[in-house]
Design an enzyme around this catalytic site. Structure first.
Site, PDB file in Angstrom:
ATOM      1  N   LYS A   1       0.858  -1.094   0.078  1.00 61.53           N
ATOM      2  CA  LYS A   1      -0.155  -0.050   0.060  1.00 61.53           C
ATOM      3  C   LYS A   1       0.923   1.144  -0.131  1.00 61.53           C
ATOM      4  O   LYS A   1       0.498   2.254  -0.676  1.00 61.53           O
ATOM      5  CB  LYS A   1      -1.026   0.009   1.261  1.00 61.53           C
ATOM      6  CG  LYS A   1      -2.151  -1.056   0.917  1.00 61.53           C
ATOM      7  CD  LYS A   1      -2.580  -1.305   2.281  1.00 61.53           C
ATOM      8  CE  LYS A   1      -3.982  -2.418   2.068  1.00 61.53           C
ATOM      9  NZ  LYS A   1      -4.409  -3.025   3.103  1.00 61.53           N
ATOM     10  N   GLN A  57      -5.298  -2.161   9.456  1.00 59.83           N
ATOM     11  CA  GLN A  57      -4.912  -3.255   8.827  1.00 59.83           C
ATOM     12  C   GLN A  57      -5.632  -4.432   9.646  1.00 59.83           C
ATOM     13  O   GLN A  57      -5.245  -4.703  11.054  1.00 59.83           O
ATOM     14  CB  GLN A  57      -3.540  -3.496   8.480  1.00 59.83           C
ATOM     15  CG  GLN A  57      -2.981  -4.694   7.840  1.00 59.83           C
ATOM     16  CD  GLN A  57      -3.396  -4.563   6.341  1.00 59.83           C
ATOM     17  OE1 GLN A  57      -3.319  -3.692   5.838  1.00 59.83           O
ATOM     18  NE2 GLN A  57      -3.909  -5.746   5.949  1.00 59.83           N
ATOM     19  N   ASP A 105     -11.577   1.842   3.477  1.00 63.79           N
ATOM     20  CA  ASP A 105     -11.845   0.689   3.495  1.00 63.79           C
ATOM     21  C   ASP A 105     -13.384   0.254   3.226  1.00 63.79           C
ATOM     22  O   ASP A 105     -13.754  -0.882   2.912  1.00 63.79           O
ATOM     23  CB  ASP A 105     -11.421  -0.310   4.674  1.00 63.79           C
ATOM     24  CG  ASP A 105     -10.063  -0.975   4.166  1.00 63.79           C
ATOM     25  OD1 ASP A 105      -9.838  -1.142   3.179  1.00 63.79           O
ATOM     26  OD2 ASP A 105      -9.345  -1.193   5.359  1.00 63.79           O
TER      27      ASP A 105
END
Ligand code: NDP
Length: 286
Positions: A57, A101, A124
């Site tokens: 990322k 994460q 997300d």
């Protein structure tokens, strides 16, 4: 179609195209308004796969000209400290996207952390507000893997409207949001799971079959209708080390009209969609 004629959907190529477009848009945003999209990633503990994903990322952000900031915290970090960082990032004007994460260590409740993220920065798409907006047909940030699947279908000009879509898997990050997205695009959607009776009979109805179960090569040729579009989300590593999807690729590509490979199909799209959501947040909320 059928007869070994399946077109192999090239997720690597499409993800490069999308990232190229994002890079162009990010440059324009900087020129026009002096805004550089910024993504913050919080990583707790030392799960090796998570470290690989976060490094990818970070690299992807650099390639499209985004700012990225990582918080790599020890596995025993308390929930209060993580919530404190999220609070600071919510208030930080240089950060447009915040990503935690997953999985988090067991002593931390992922819902508490996700709920603390400003929904405008929830790139997300996991915050209940973003999930609710998708459900009610007014989406803002949507989950990256399902968004990537829609992007692949659209770029290959595969019709969705009116077609039978069958999804194997009902997780909050893939199966369920994908079902809502396909429904919004006027597919007739069926979602299967471990209690589904006679799975092959259901999957054989699919014009568009999406396998997101995490069970290596479980979708065999006999489960697929001739000419179906087959999207493979699964990623598993066989004992010998080979990466495979949920679809038995050789058999199924004999019957499908389009198929995604593993690797190089859905996988590369997920990060591209994360960048897209971050750009969207930077454009709309600065
Ligand atoms: P989860 O384990 O959270 O969910 C799996 C779902 O599949 C569950 O709903 C489960 O049913 C169902 N399922 C599992 N086995 C079967 C079976 N034999 N028959 C029918 N249904 C089954 O997984 P995720 O959604 O997080 O991920 C799915 C896969 O996709 C994994 O391999 C993961 O690695 C991969 N993945 C890939 C991404 C990418 O970027 N390419 C991103 C995210 C995930 P039940 O609810 O009844 O338990």
């Amino acid at each position: 179609m059928g007869n070994g004629m399946a077109v192999i959907i090239d997720g690597t190529k499409i993800s490069q195209d999308v990232r190229g477009e994002i890079r162009g848009e990010a440059l324009r945003l900087k020129d026009d308004r002096g805004v550089v999209p910024g993504l913050a990633v919080i990583l707790v503990g030392d799960d090796p796969a998570s470290h690989i994903y976060v490094a990818r990322k970070e690299k992807a952000c650099a390639e499209v000209g985004f700012l990225s900031r990582e918080y790599k915290l020890p596995g025993d970090t308390g929930e209060a400290q993580i919530l404190d960082i999220v609070g600071q990032l919510n208030a930080d004007d240089t950060i447009h996207g915040i990503l935690v994460q997953l999985p988090l260590p067991r002593h931390i409740n992922p819902d508490s952390v996700i709920n603390a993220i400003d929904p405008k920065k929830d790139v997300d798409g996991f915050h209940p507000l973003n999930v609710g907006r998708l459900l009610t047909g007014n989406p803002f940030h949507t989950s990256c893997t399902p968004s990537g699947i829609l992007e692949l279908l659209d770029r290959y000009e595969i019709d969705i409207q009116g077609r039978e879509a069958v999804i194997v898997g009902r997780s909050n990050i893939v199966g369920k949001p994908l079902a809502l997205m396909l429904l919004a695009r006027h597919a007739t959607v069926t979602v299967c799971h471990t209690r589904t009776r006679n799975l092959p009979e259901v999957t054989r109805r699919a014009d568009i079959l999406v396998a997101a179960a995490g069970s290596s090569e479980m979708i065999t040729g006999d489960m697929v209708k001739d000419g179906a579009v087959v999207i493979d989300v699964g990623i598993s590593r066989l004992p010998a080390g080979k990466l495979v999807g949920d679809v038995a690729f050789d058999q199924v590509s004999e019957k499908a009209s389009y198929i995604t490979p593993v690797p190089g199909g859905v996988g590369p799209m997920t990060i591209a969609m994360l960048l897209k959501n971050t750009l969207h947040a930077a454009k709309n909320f600065t």
